[in-house]
Design an enzyme around this catalytic site. Structure first.
Site, mmCIF file in Angstrom:
data_model
loop_
_atom_site.group_PDB
_atom_site.id
_atom_site.type_symbol
_atom_site.label_atom_id
_atom_site.label_comp_id
_atom_site.label_asym_id
_atom_site.label_seq_id
_atom_site.Cartn_x
_atom_site.Cartn_y
_atom_site.Cartn_z
ATOM 1 N N GLU A 220 41.293 -92.948 -83.289
ATOM 2 C CA GLU A 220 41.615 -91.631 -83.821
ATOM 3 C C GLU A 220 41.281 -90.540 -82.818
ATOM 4 O OE1 GLU A 220 39.556 -91.423 -87.609
ATOM 5 O OE2 GLU A 220 39.996 -93.527 -88.014
ATOM 6 N N GLU A 331 42.669 -84.357 -92.905
ATOM 7 C CA GLU A 331 41.753 -84.993 -93.851
ATOM 8 C C GLU A 331 40.603 -84.037 -94.111
ATOM 9 O OE1 GLU A 331 40.365 -88.923 -92.717
ATOM 10 O OE2 GLU A 331 38.455 -88.616 -93.710
#
Ligand SMILES: *[C@@H]1O[C@H](CO)[C@@H](O)[C@H](O)[C@H]1NC(C)=O
Ligand SMILES: *[C@@H]1O[C@H](CO)[C@@H](O)[C@H](O)[C@H]1NC(C)=O
Length: 416
Positions: A220, A331
């Site tokens: 990520e 997120e």
């Protein structure tokens, strides 16, 4: 030696020994035991610098010789020969500077704040120093620098309750059903407001391998605001990796051994400046993650100029071969303060409908295919747990290729 003096020393020694034993035998870690643990951890993380730069935001940036970075504490990396550059870049590399832009949209002008006060020399890499307070803010020394378990967005989950329970909320676009060897996007940079220090807001690319079990592999990269991790509300560049669904392996940035950094200019976890302003100047960063077809390592590039480093392929199981899914988006953690939905923002804190200059975007979305070529995805799926809190809207045009706007304010009359 004077006998009595020796006797006294012996007694003192025994007292010390007794104290030490009682400390290490205590069932609950005492304050001093925790302090020892923290000091030990700091010593492991913070390598001896050849130069130190104080950033205006209060960060200390240590310039550490490239061969002494935390990665090389990993037993598998003891004899690793550092790759100073990737063997191959993906073909058809898209130059973001060629995109025609509105007068207020600027890319790649971004610098890291600490550059105002100096740079590291060739052969060393900038590492954000971990302070005692940073570790003390974590739930435990062991969890410092790690994401909480089960924070992965799983579109069309068979168990939607699990998604909601985890407290993590997403608004993402994704591709699946093929073998992927990398991903790229240009990400609008904002500084979303965080309601509670234990929450965060991030915007990133996920390169995922495996099904969503206990052995999920993930690489990520993106930007985040995370008061618990960094002690402030600044927007920071970050990376993350795990090979077991955020359990024992992996961490943010260089907070464990794994990622090998080769770049001497960009510090992971350091603040990004400037950030975009509502109806005003817009800034974005581009991130490319790809698998070197020769060595098999996963590389990361930041902007058009900075090849940051790589995750050696042996860190992973599924990703040692290829990725099975790519996700792009936001997120946040919703800890439901006061029993209501959090007011922590995602993206710019505005809904996608508001468009450019107001809502946050990902543009020029690409995947890397098995022939090492950057390709526009055929189709982007979207996913969000509660679209009244945070939403996502995809589009496609000549300048931006595949893009989407995403984000939202969290708590509002439709998201109580
Ligand atoms: C971060 O922002 C919150 C409000 O969004 C504020 O209460 C808090 O004091 C800020 N923290 C720091 C370290 O500036
Ligand atoms: C999560 O919970 C909210 C509110 O209870 C609900 O509206 C939403 O549909 C749930 N999301 C999923 C993916 O189940």
């Amino acid at each position: 030696m004077d006998y009595r003096n020796g006797h006294r020393r012996m007694a003192l020694f025994l007292v010390c020994l007794a104290v030490l034993i009682s400390l290490s035998c205590a069932t609950r870690p005492s304050i001093s035991r925790q302090k020892l643990q923290v000091d030990k951890h700091l010593k492991r993380l913070n390598k001896s610098p050849i130069k130190t730069i104080e950033s205006p935001d209060g960060d200390i940036i240590d310039c550490v010789p490239i061969s002494q970075q935390p990665a090389f504490d990993h037993p598998f990396l003891k004899d690793h020969k550092i790759q100073t550059r990737p063997s191959y870049h993906p073909e058809g590399l898209f130059d973001d500077n060629k995109v025609s832009k509105g007068p207020k949209q600027r890319s790649n002008l971004m610098t890291q704040l600490f550059h105002m006060n100096g740079k590291c020399s060739e052969g060393s890499i900038p590492i954000r120093r971990t302070k005692k307070e940073d570790v003390l803010r974590a739930s435990s020394v062991k969890r410092y620098g790690k994401k909480k378990h089960r924070s992965i967005p799983k579109p069309r989950s068979a168990d939607p309750d699990l998604i909601n329970q985890s407290g993590h909320q997403h608004a993402i676009a994704y591709v699946e059903g093929d073998k992927y060897y990398g991903a790229k996007a240009t990400i609008n940079v904002w500084e979303p407001k965080i309601q509670q220090p234990n929450e965060f807001s991030l915007s990133q690319i996920w390169v995922l391998g495996g099904s969503f079990g206990e052995d999920l592999n993930s690489i990520e990269a993106g930007w985040q605001v995370s008061p618990d991790l960094y002690g402030d509300n600044n927007t920071r560049l970050f990376t993350y990796w795990t090979s077991d669904a955020y359990q024992a392996t992996g961490c943010y940035n260089l907070l464990c051994s794994g990622f090998i950094q080769v770049n001497s200019e960009v510090a992971m976890g350091a603040s990004i400046s400037p950030v975009s302003a509502f109806r005003n100047s817009q800034y974005d960063i581009s991130i490319l993650v790809w698998k070197d077809p020769k060595e098999g390592h996963w590389w990361m590039q930041f902007g058009n100029d900075y090849v940051l480093g790589y995750w050696p392929s042996f860190l992973f199981s599924y990703l040692a071969d290829s990725a099975s899914m790519i996700e792009w988006g936001g997120e946040v953690v919703n800890s439901e303060p006061d029993g209501q939905h959090t007011a922590t923002q995602m993206g710019s804190g505005r809904f996608p409908e508001e468009g450019f200059g107001k809502a946050s975007y990902f543009r020029n979305i690409h995947v890397v295919d098995s022939t090492n070529n950057l390709k526009s995805p055929k189709e982007l799926g979207t996913f969000t747990e509660q679209s009244n809190c945070y939403d996502v809207q995809t589009g496609n045009n000549e300048d931006w290729g595949h893009y989407f706007y995403y984000g939202g304010p969290g708590r509002n009359p439709n998201c109580p």
